[in-house]
Design an enzyme around this catalytic site. Structure first.
Site, short mmCIF file in Angstrom:
data_model
loop_
_atom_site.label_atom_id
_atom_site.label_comp_id
_atom_site.label_asym_id
_atom_site.label_seq_id
_atom_site.Cartn_x
_atom_site.Cartn_y
_atom_site.Cartn_z
N HIS A 1 41.69 36.16 46.36
CA HIS A 1 41.31 36.87 47.58
C HIS A 1 39.89 37.45 47.45
O HIS A 1 39.03 37.14 48.26
CB HIS A 1 42.33 37.98 47.89
CG HIS A 1 41.98 38.80 49.09
ND1 HIS A 1 42.91 39.21 50.02
CD2 HIS A 1 40.80 39.31 49.52
CE1 HIS A 1 42.32 39.91 50.98
NE2 HIS A 1 41.03 39.99 50.69
N GLU B 1 24.31 41.06 29.82
CA GLU B 1 24.42 42.37 30.46
C GLU B 1 25.86 42.78 30.79
O GLU B 1 26.12 43.96 31.02
CB GLU B 1 23.62 42.36 31.77
CG GLU B 1 22.13 42.43 31.58
CD GLU B 1 21.68 43.82 31.17
OE1 GLU B 1 21.83 44.74 31.98
OE2 GLU B 1 21.20 43.97 30.04
N GLU C 1 42.62 47.76 55.11
CA GLU C 1 42.77 48.02 53.67
C GLU C 1 42.61 49.50 53.32
O GLU C 1 42.39 49.84 52.16
CB GLU C 1 41.77 47.18 52.86
CG GLU C 1 41.81 45.69 53.10
CD GLU C 1 43.14 45.02 52.73
OE1 GLU C 1 44.07 45.72 52.26
OE2 GLU C 1 43.26 43.80 52.96
O1 2HA Z 1 38.92 43.46 56.05
O2 2HA Z 1 38.74 41.63 53.55
O3 2HA Z 1 41.18 42.14 52.76
C1 2HA Z 1 39.14 42.12 55.80
C2 2HA Z 1 39.54 41.91 54.41
C3 2HA Z 1 40.96 42.09 54.11
ZN ZN Z 2 39.54 40.92 51.73
#
Ligand code: 2HA
Ligand code: ZN
Length: 271
Positions: free
Chosen positions: A210, A169, A116
């Site tokens: 995700h 908060e 990433e």
């Molecule tokens: O590095 O979380 O998005 C593993 C992850 C990919």
């Molecule tokens: Zn991830």
């Protein structure tokens, strides 16, 4: 030279990744963090002229040329970082061409930075343009936030509004709200560009179904943002389908904003 394993920035990275693993946000190799380091501080621990190897990043990051980052390694488990910091972390500097990373320390098994990295470096560029003090981009898979993604509209105003309602908060911690991306394939430049676009406005970006990205001037800020969202999402998921007989009303959020002098997303209220 001082011992890099005891550098405050390495110790803090070990501490936060261990913490995040224990919170259940970083199963297996889930999650990644990048921290921009102060070159003068790094020079106390490493010879900046000693480049171990170079690794192409796959994209151009001109504004970051010469910048140094501590980055978690691809395929590495947060769970293992305290035991193998030199294998599972790396310190890279963006080379003068803007597209190559010079490895100054770490990834000792021949590894490389997180897949990433595009999302991280592009997000650093976006945040630095808004706040020159930004140093940290942090990604993880917080459980309740992820669960909420499946039962709540993935829309910025609605998502932020619900989180603000869940804990008093929240408005104080993230008055700027939460950016939301739809589900996308991860690990490529496209999701990196989309994340960075959101980071121009938000310090928090949900990757639909995700996980979550947080940005900040230090690990405390980035982590604090993520844990506050996660707490609110936990409350939301605990309430579930039960009828809500009390809530923090928008008029009360306005009062809160006034009391704390917040510059919040007023367009995210339903007034
Ligand atoms: O590095 O979380 O998005 C593993 C992850 C990919
Ligand atoms: Zn991830």
């Amino acid at each position: 030279m001082k011992d890099i394993l005891h550098a405050p920035f390495v110790e803090e990275m070990i501490d936060i990744t261990a913490n995040m693993y224990r919170l259940g946000w970083d199963e297996r190799n889930g999650g990644n963090i990048s921290v921009m380091l102060d070159p003068d501080e790094v020079a106390q621990y490493l010879d900046p002229d000693n480049v171990i190897r170079t690794i192409p990043t796959g994209f151009e990051a001109k504004p970051l040329i010469g910048k140094i980052f501590l980055v978690t390694g691809t395929g590495k488990y947060f769970r293992n970082i305290p035991k193998f910091p030199e294998r599972d972390l790396g310190i890279i500097r963006i080379a003068p061409d803007g597209t190559t990373a010079e490895l100054l320390w770490g990834y000792s098994d021949g590894g490389r930075f997180t897949s990433e990295l595009p999302a991280h470096l592009m997000s650093h560029m976006s945040r630095l343009a808004v706040n020159p003090d930004n140093r940290v981009i942090l990604h993880c898979h917080p459980t309740y936030t992820l669960a909420m993604n499946f039962v709540h509209p993935l829309e910025e105003k609605a998502f932020t509004h619900t989180l603000w309602e869940m804990c008093t908060e929240c408005l104080v911690v993230f008055p700027d709200g939460v950016g939301v991306l739809p589900w996308m394939v991860c690990g490529n430049n496209e999701i990196g560009e989309a994340t960075a676009e959101k980071m121009k406005q938000y310090r928090l970006v949900v990757w639909g179904m995700h996980g979550l990205y947080g940005a900040g001037k230090d690990i405390d800020e980035a982590f604090g943002l993520v844990e506050t969202v996660e707490k609110a999402a936990q409350v939301y998921m605990l309430i579930g389908d039960r009828p809500r007989i009390n809530t923090i009303r928008d008029e009360e959020l306005v009062e809160l904003g006034k009391a704390f002098g917040l510059d919040y997303r007023k367009d995210f209220l339903n007034l």
